[in-house]
Design a protein around this motif. Structure first.
Motif, PDB file in Angstrom:
ATOM      1  N   THR A  37      46.173  33.049  40.966  1.00 28.23           N
ATOM      2  CA  THR A  37      46.523  32.133  39.884  1.00 28.23           C
ATOM      3  C   THR A  37      45.402  31.853  38.878  1.00 28.23           C
ATOM      4  O   THR A  37      45.703  31.463  37.749  1.00 28.23           O
ATOM      5  N   ASP A  38      44.149  32.015  39.263  1.00 29.03           N
ATOM      6  CA  ASP A  38      43.048  31.643  38.362  1.00 29.03           C
ATOM      7  C   ASP A  38      42.891  32.632  37.219  1.00 29.03           C
ATOM      8  O   ASP A  38      42.906  33.848  37.419  1.00 29.03           O
ATOM      9  N   LYS A  39      42.753  32.057  36.029  1.00 28.89           N
ATOM     10  CA  LYS A  39      42.539  32.842  34.801  1.00 28.89           C
ATOM     11  C   LYS A  39      41.280  32.324  34.126  1.00 28.89           C
ATOM     12  O   LYS A  39      40.992  31.129  34.147  1.00 28.89           O
ATOM     13  N   CYS A  40      40.563  33.230  33.484  1.00 28.85           N
ATOM     14  CA  CYS A  40      39.355  32.854  32.758  1.00 28.85           C
ATOM     15  C   CYS A  40      39.730  31.945  31.591  1.00 28.85           C
ATOM     16  O   CYS A  40      40.668  32.236  30.840  1.00 28.85           O
ATOM     17  N   GLU A  41      38.995  30.866  31.438  1.00 32.25           N
ATOM     18  CA  GLU A  41      39.240  29.887  30.381  1.00 32.25           C
ATOM     19  C   GLU A  41      39.059  30.489  28.988  1.00 32.25           C
ATOM     20  O   GLU A  41      39.679  30.044  28.034  1.00 32.25           O
ATOM     21  N   VAL A  42      38.235  31.544  28.864  1.00 36.65           N
ATOM     22  CA  VAL A  42      37.933  32.123  27.553  1.00 36.65           C
ATOM     23  C   VAL A  42      38.821  33.321  27.244  1.00 36.65           C
ATOM     24  O   VAL A  42      39.479  33.374  26.206  1.00 36.65           O
ATOM     25  N   CYS A  43      38.873  34.298  28.120  1.00 36.32           N
ATOM     26  CA  CYS A  43      39.582  35.548  27.812  1.00 36.32           C
ATOM     27  C   CYS A  43      40.963  35.630  28.457  1.00 36.32           C
ATOM     28  O   CYS A  43      41.712  36.567  28.199  1.00 36.32           O
ATOM     29  N   ASN A  44      41.300  34.655  29.325  1.00 33.26           N
ATOM     30  CA  ASN A  44      42.595  34.584  29.984  1.00 33.26           C
ATOM     31  C   ASN A  44      42.865  35.736  30.950  1.00 33.26           C
ATOM     32  O   ASN A  44      44.004  35.988  31.313  1.00 33.26           O
ATOM     33  N   MET A  45      41.820  36.431  31.363  1.00 31.64           N
ATOM     34  CA  MET A  45      41.975  37.513  32.342  1.00 31.64           C
ATOM     35  C   MET A  45      41.984  36.906  33.749  1.00 31.64           C
ATOM     36  O   MET A  45      41.398  35.856  33.989  1.00 31.64           O
ATOM     37  N   ALA A  46      42.629  37.596  34.669  1.00 33.92           N
ATOM     38  CA  ALA A  46      42.623  37.166  36.069  1.00 33.92           C
ATOM     39  C   ALA A  46      41.186  37.198  36.589  1.00 33.92           C
ATOM     40  O   ALA A  46      40.388  38.045  36.179  1.00 33.92           O
ATOM     41  N   ILE A  47      40.900  36.286  37.481  1.00 35.48           N
ATOM     42  CA  ILE A  47      39.548  36.207  38.036  1.00 35.48           C
ATOM     43  C   ILE A  47      39.556  36.719  39.463  1.00 35.48           C
ATOM     44  O   ILE A  47      40.318  36.233  40.302  1.00 35.48           O
ATOM     45  N   LYS A  48      38.689  37.690  39.722  1.00 34.23           N
ATOM     46  CA  LYS A  48      38.504  38.181  41.082  1.00 34.23           C
ATOM     47  C   LYS A  48      37.442  37.328  41.747  1.00 34.23           C
ATOM     48  O   LYS A  48      36.514  36.862  41.103  1.00 34.23           O
ATOM     49  N   ASP A  49      37.581  37.125  43.022  1.00 33.04           N
ATOM     50  CA  ASP A  49      36.591  36.365  43.788  1.00 33.04           C
ATOM     51  C   ASP A  49      35.469  37.328  44.177  1.00 33.04           C
ATOM     52  O   ASP A  49      35.331  37.727  45.324  1.00 33.04           O
ATOM     53  N   ASP A  50      34.699  37.722  43.171  1.00 31.40           N
ATOM     54  CA  ASP A  50      33.644  38.700  43.397  1.00 31.40           C
ATOM     55  C   ASP A  50      32.327  38.211  42.816  1.00 31.40           C
ATOM     56  O   ASP A  50      32.194  37.045  42.453  1.00 31.40           O
ATOM     57  N   GLN A  51      31.358  39.111  42.707  1.00 32.42           N
ATOM     58  CA  GLN A  51      30.019  38.743  42.263  1.00 32.42           C
ATOM     59  C   GLN A  51      29.933  38.386  40.777  1.00 32.42           C
ATOM     60  O   GLN A  51      28.881  37.985  40.314  1.00 32.42           O
ATOM     61  N   PHE A  52      31.010  38.489  40.029  1.00 35.54           N
ATOM     62  CA  PHE A  52      30.973  38.183  38.600  1.00 35.54           C
ATOM     63  C   PHE A  52      31.588  36.818  38.268  1.00 35.54           C
ATOM     64  O   PHE A  52      31.438  36.326  37.159  1.00 35.54           O
ATOM     65  N   ALA A  53      32.308  36.216  39.201  1.00 36.07           N
ATOM     66  CA  ALA A  53      32.963  34.929  38.960  1.00 36.07           C
ATOM     67  C   ALA A  53      31.916  33.845  38.698  1.00 36.07           C
ATOM     68  O   ALA A  53      30.844  33.840  39.291  1.00 36.07           O
ATOM     69  N   THR A  54      32.241  32.935  37.786  1.00 38.19           N
ATOM     70  CA  THR A  54      31.373  31.801  37.483  1.00 38.19           C
ATOM     71  C   THR A  54      32.255  30.577  37.299  1.00 38.19           C
ATOM     72  O   THR A  54      33.472  30.699  37.148  1.00 38.19           O
ATOM     73  N   GLN A  55      31.632  29.397  37.312  1.00 42.03           N
ATOM     74  CA  GLN A  55      32.408  28.188  37.067  1.00 42.03           C
ATOM     75  C   GLN A  55      31.524  27.038  36.634  1.00 42.03           C
ATOM     76  O   GLN A  55      30.318  27.023  36.882  1.00 42.03           O
ATOM     77  N   ILE A  56      32.169  26.112  35.969  1.00 39.89           N
ATOM     78  CA  ILE A  56      31.536  24.880  35.512  1.00 39.89           C
ATOM     79  C   ILE A  56      32.324  23.735  36.133  1.00 39.89           C
ATOM     80  O   ILE A  56      33.554  23.781  36.173  1.00 39.89           O
ATOM     81  N   ILE A  57      31.607  22.734  36.605  1.00 41.17           N
ATOM     82  CA  ILE A  57      32.242  21.513  37.065  1.00 41.17           C
ATOM     83  C   ILE A  57      31.864  20.422  36.062  1.00 41.17           C
ATOM     84  O   ILE A  57      30.682  20.151  35.848  1.00 41.17           O
ATOM     85  N   LEU A  58      32.867  19.835  35.424  1.00 38.23           N
ATOM     86  CA  LEU A  58      32.622  18.758  34.472  1.00 38.23           C
ATOM     87  C   LEU A  58      32.342  17.459  35.230  1.00 38.23           C
ATOM     88  O   LEU A  58      32.690  17.334  36.411  1.00 38.23           O
TER      89      LEU A  58
END
Length: 175
Positions: A37-58
Motif C-alpha cells: 500500500t505505501d507510495k512515495c509522497e513525491v513520485c507516487n511509486m510503490a515503495i519496496k522495503d529495501d535499502q533505498f526506502a526513507t521516511q520522515i516523522i513529523l
C-alpha cells in the motif's frame, strides 16, 4: 506541624513527578514499510522495503515515506514549513533503519536507486569508504546533503523506463 510538612513534601514530590512527566520528549520511531500500500509522497511509486526506502516523522507523529533519498530531500525542500521530528534512511548493506543525521552517504552515479538520484546510506563511515574503494563515488555527510544538487541520472531513468516498457510488451505477448 510535622504531618503538615510531610504532606507538603509529599504533594510537592507528586507535583514534581507530574510536571517532569509532561516535559518528557516524545520518541519518534520509523514505521514499517507496507509494500502493498505505501507510495512515495513525491513520485507516487510503490515503495519496496529495501535499502533505498526513507521516511520522515513529523512532530505531529505522521510518517511520510519515500522510495528514494532524493525524493525525501525534494519533499523537504518543497515543504520547509513542516516540522520534522526525525528522518530515517536504510543502511545500504543491512537494510536497517538509521537516523539520517547519523548516517554516512555515498553519491555514485552508476549505482541504481529507484528514482536515479544515486545516493545511498551507510551506518558507518568505514562501510561508506569501503563501498567507495570498491565502486567509486563521493562521501557525503547529512549536512552536505542539504547542498547536494539532487539531479537525477537521466540516462539511468531512460534505461529503467525502457526496461519497464519492454517488460510490459513481453507481458502482452504472453496473453
Amino acid at each position: 506541624m510535622k504531618t503538615q510538612i510531610v504532606k507538603l513534601f509529599t504533594m510537592s514530590l507528586i507535583l514534581l513527578i507530574i510536571i517532569s512527566g509532561c516535559g518528557k520528549k516524545e520518541e519518534y520511531t520509523p514505521v514499517a514499510i507496507n509494500e502493498d500500500t505505501d507510495k512515495c509522497e513525491v513520485c507516487n511509486m510503490a515503495i519496496k522495503d529495501d535499502q533505498f526506502a526513507t521516511q520522515i516523522i513529523l512532530e505531529n507523529g505522521k510518517a511520510i515515506v519515500f522510495d528514494d533519498l532524493g525524493c525525501m530531500y525534494k519533499w523537504m525542500k518543497e515543504n520547509e514549513e513542516k516540522k520534522i521530528a526525525k528522518s530515517y534512511v536504510k543502511d545500504y548493506q543491512s537494510k536497517e533503519w538509521l537516523e539520517a543525521d547519523m548516517a554516512f552517504f555515498v553519491y555514485d552515479k552508476p549505482t541504481k536507486t529507484p528514482m536515479a538520484y544515486n545516493v545511498i546510506a551507510f551506518s558507518t563511515e568505514e562501510d561508506a569508504q569501503k563501498f567507495i574503494t570498491e565502486n567509486d563515488g563521493k562521501l557525503l555527510t547529512s549536512d552536505e546533503l542539504d547542498n547536494h544538487s539532487w539531479e537525477r541520472n537521466e540516462e539511468m531513468m531512460k534505461e529503467m523506463k525502457e526496461m519497464m516498457k519492454s517488460g510490459m510488451d513481453h507481458s502482452k505477448d504472453s496473453h
